[in-house]
Scaffold this motif. Structure first.
Motif, PDB file in Angstrom:
ATOM      1  N   TRP A  36       0.829  -1.205   0.000  1.00 39.81           N
ATOM      2  CA  TRP A  36       0.000   0.000   0.000  1.00 39.81           C
ATOM      3  C   TRP A  36       0.857   1.246   0.000  1.00 39.81           C
ATOM      4  O   TRP A  36       0.389   2.315  -0.382  1.00 39.81           O
ATOM      5  CB  TRP A  36      -1.048   0.005   1.111  1.00 39.81           C
ATOM      6  CG  TRP A  36      -0.597  -0.450   2.455  1.00 39.81           C
ATOM      7  CD1 TRP A  36      -0.558  -1.738   2.900  1.00 39.81           C
ATOM      8  CD2 TRP A  36      -0.136   0.356   3.524  1.00 39.81           C
ATOM      9  NE1 TRP A  36      -0.083  -1.763   4.190  1.00 39.81           N
ATOM     10  CE2 TRP A  36       0.179  -0.496   4.599  1.00 39.81           C
ATOM     11  CE3 TRP A  36       0.049   1.723   3.686  1.00 39.81           C
ATOM     12  CZ2 TRP A  36       0.661  -0.041   5.811  1.00 39.81           C
ATOM     13  CZ3 TRP A  36       0.522   2.186   4.895  1.00 39.81           C
ATOM     14  CH2 TRP A  36       0.823   1.307   5.940  1.00 39.81           C
ATOM     15  N   TYR A 124      -1.846   4.472   9.897  1.00 35.70           N
ATOM     16  CA  TYR A 124      -2.795   3.886   8.949  1.00 35.70           C
ATOM     17  C   TYR A 124      -3.618   2.816   9.668  1.00 35.70           C
ATOM     18  O   TYR A 124      -3.136   2.194  10.621  1.00 35.70           O
ATOM     19  CB  TYR A 124      -2.049   3.236   7.782  1.00 35.70           C
ATOM     20  CG  TYR A 124      -1.640   4.195   6.694  1.00 35.70           C
ATOM     21  CD1 TYR A 124      -2.526   4.555   5.696  1.00 35.70           C
ATOM     22  CD2 TYR A 124      -0.357   4.717   6.655  1.00 35.70           C
ATOM     23  CE1 TYR A 124      -2.148   5.426   4.677  1.00 35.70           C
ATOM     24  CE2 TYR A 124       0.035   5.586   5.648  1.00 35.70           C
ATOM     25  CZ  TYR A 124      -0.869   5.935   4.663  1.00 35.70           C
ATOM     26  OH  TYR A 124      -0.499   6.800   3.666  1.00 35.70           O
ATOM     27  N   PRO A 125      -4.834   2.556   9.197  1.00 32.63           N
ATOM     28  CA  PRO A 125      -5.652   1.503   9.822  1.00 32.63           C
ATOM     29  C   PRO A 125      -4.968   0.133   9.723  1.00 32.63           C
ATOM     30  O   PRO A 125      -4.303  -0.174   8.739  1.00 32.63           O
ATOM     31  CB  PRO A 125      -6.943   1.505   8.990  1.00 32.63           C
ATOM     32  CG  PRO A 125      -6.954   2.801   8.255  1.00 32.63           C
ATOM     33  CD  PRO A 125      -5.528   3.237   8.106  1.00 32.63           C
ATOM     34  N   ARG A 126      -5.147  -0.681  10.756  1.00 26.72           N
ATOM     35  CA  ARG A 126      -4.555  -2.028  10.808  1.00 26.72           C
ATOM     36  C   ARG A 126      -4.896  -2.880   9.582  1.00 26.72           C
ATOM     37  O   ARG A 126      -4.116  -3.726   9.183  1.00 26.72           O
ATOM     38  CB  ARG A 126      -5.071  -2.765  12.036  1.00 26.72           C
ATOM     39  CG  ARG A 126      -4.132  -2.814  13.139  1.00 26.72           C
ATOM     40  CD  ARG A 126      -4.711  -3.641  14.285  1.00 26.72           C
ATOM     41  NE  ARG A 126      -3.846  -3.456  15.411  1.00 26.72           N
ATOM     42  CZ  ARG A 126      -2.826  -4.254  15.671  1.00 26.72           C
ATOM     43  NH1 ARG A 126      -2.602  -5.295  14.937  1.00 26.72           N
ATOM     44  NH2 ARG A 126      -2.046  -4.010  16.692  1.00 26.72           N
ATOM     45  N   GLU A 127      -6.078  -2.668   9.039  1.00 32.72           N
ATOM     46  CA  GLU A 127      -6.543  -3.471   7.907  1.00 32.72           C
ATOM     47  C   GLU A 127      -5.605  -3.366   6.700  1.00 32.72           C
ATOM     48  O   GLU A 127      -5.600  -4.226   5.831  1.00 32.72           O
ATOM     49  CB  GLU A 127      -7.950  -3.054   7.485  1.00 32.72           C
ATOM     50  CG  GLU A 127      -9.006  -3.230   8.554  1.00 32.72           C
ATOM     51  CD  GLU A 127      -8.978  -2.145   9.629  1.00 32.72           C
ATOM     52  OE1 GLU A 127      -8.797  -0.944   9.314  1.00 32.72           O
ATOM     53  OE2 GLU A 127      -9.137  -2.512  10.812  1.00 32.72           O
ATOM     54  N   ARG A 128      -4.823  -2.305   6.624  1.00 36.44           N
ATOM     55  CA  ARG A 128      -3.897  -2.132   5.497  1.00 36.44           C
ATOM     56  C   ARG A 128      -2.932  -3.311   5.387  1.00 36.44           C
ATOM     57  O   ARG A 128      -2.479  -3.639   4.305  1.00 36.44           O
ATOM     58  CB  ARG A 128      -3.085  -0.837   5.646  1.00 36.44           C
ATOM     59  CG  ARG A 128      -3.877   0.420   5.470  1.00 36.44           C
ATOM     60  CD  ARG A 128      -4.192   0.632   3.997  1.00 36.44           C
ATOM     61  NE  ARG A 128      -4.875   1.883   3.805  1.00 36.44           N
ATOM     62  CZ  ARG A 128      -4.544   2.778   2.909  1.00 36.44           C
ATOM     63  NH1 ARG A 128      -3.534   2.568   2.096  1.00 36.44           N
ATOM     64  NH2 ARG A 128      -5.228   3.879   2.791  1.00 36.44           N
ATOM     65  N   TRP A 129      -2.571  -3.911   6.531  1.00 32.20           N
ATOM     66  CA  TRP A 129      -1.580  -4.994   6.538  1.00 32.20           C
ATOM     67  C   TRP A 129      -2.123  -6.301   5.978  1.00 32.20           C
ATOM     68  O   TRP A 129      -1.347  -7.205   5.678  1.00 32.20           O
ATOM     69  CB  TRP A 129      -1.042  -5.200   7.956  1.00 32.20           C
ATOM     70  CG  TRP A 129      -0.248  -4.024   8.379  1.00 32.20           C
ATOM     71  CD1 TRP A 129      -0.655  -2.999   9.187  1.00 32.20           C
ATOM     72  CD2 TRP A 129       1.080  -3.697   7.966  1.00 32.20           C
ATOM     73  NE1 TRP A 129       0.348  -2.063   9.306  1.00 32.20           N
ATOM     74  CE2 TRP A 129       1.421  -2.469   8.568  1.00 32.20           C
ATOM     75  CE3 TRP A 129       2.019  -4.326   7.147  1.00 32.20           C
ATOM     76  CZ2 TRP A 129       2.658  -1.858   8.384  1.00 32.20           C
ATOM     77  CZ3 TRP A 129       3.243  -3.722   6.968  1.00 32.20           C
ATOM     78  CH2 TRP A 129       3.547  -2.508   7.578  1.00 32.20           C
ATOM     79  N   SER A 130      -3.434  -6.405   5.835  1.00 30.93           N
ATOM     80  CA  SER A 130      -4.016  -7.643   5.304  1.00 30.93           C
ATOM     81  C   SER A 130      -4.947  -7.390   4.124  1.00 30.93           C
ATOM     82  O   SER A 130      -5.675  -8.281   3.717  1.00 30.93           O
ATOM     83  CB  SER A 130      -4.772  -8.374   6.420  1.00 30.93           C
ATOM     84  OG  SER A 130      -5.759  -7.533   6.981  1.00 30.93           O
ATOM     85  N   ASP A 131      -4.898  -6.216   3.550  1.00 23.56           N
ATOM     86  CA  ASP A 131      -5.768  -5.856   2.435  1.00 23.56           C
ATOM     87  C   ASP A 131      -5.327  -6.598   1.173  1.00 23.56           C
ATOM     88  O   ASP A 131      -4.222  -6.378   0.666  1.00 23.56           O
ATOM     89  CB  ASP A 131      -5.710  -4.345   2.206  1.00 23.56           C
ATOM     90  CG  ASP A 131      -6.659  -3.865   1.120  1.00 23.56           C
ATOM     91  OD1 ASP A 131      -7.253  -4.697   0.402  1.00 23.56           O
ATOM     92  OD2 ASP A 131      -6.799  -2.636   0.983  1.00 23.56           O
TER      93      ASP A 131
END
Length: 165
Positions: A36, A124-131
């Motif tokens: 990202w 950044y939101p945590r979800e970025r690491w698993s998007d």
């Protein structure tokens, strides 16, 4: 075959870690599983028993830090060539989650949100690491190749002509 993510360093030694860009002194340069921030890389220690920088004897510590410099320079050059909005790289050694020494190399860009651009990527939101939309894939091959190419160029590493005062 064991999932290479469970033991990234051993998988790198076995040639089974697909993120490896290059073998550097005391380390493996790898491209991040998520992109990202295009060009995100990590420098992994080559010894999984090394938990922190200070675990290394001074000579090995300096070699590892030189590898950090080489990888960050390669990321900076490749990202600056690929995206005119490239701003800089952030370099972080944290050690809060993974038990082995590793260094994050985060490219930063002018197109990042205004409320995040001046702070750490951890805002950044945590979800970025698993998007899955930004997972490492073939679309990242050109930038990956540019970083790897710069890592293998010995002419990119230059000594200072004179000591600084």
């Amino acid at each position: 075959m064991q999932d290479w993510r469970r033991d990234r360093i051993t998988a790198a030694y076995r040639g089974e870690n697909p993120t490896v860009l290059a073998r550097l002194p005391e380390s493996f340069a790898v491209i991040g599983d998520v992109q990202w921030l295009p060009g995100y890389c990590v420098l992994l220690t080559d010894d999984p028993a090394v938990g922190r920088l200070t675990d290394l004897p001074r000579e090995q510590r300096l070699a590892y830090l030189e590898s950090v410099e080489r990888l960050s320079t390669a990321v900076e050059q490749a990202c600056a060539s690929a995206d005119p909005a490239f701003r800089r790289v952030n370099i972080e050694i944290l050690g809060n989650t993974d038990p082995y020494l590793h260094t994050h190399i985060f490219p930063r860009y002018e197109w990042e949100p205004a409320d995040i651009i001046g702070g750490p990527v951890w805002w950044y939101p945590r979800e970025r690491w698993s998007d899955p939309t930004t997972a490492l894939g073939p679309q990242h091959d050109p930038l990956r190749a540019a970083i790897a190419s710069r890592l293998t160029r010995t002419t990119d590493v230059q000594e200072d002509p004179a000591p600084r005062r």
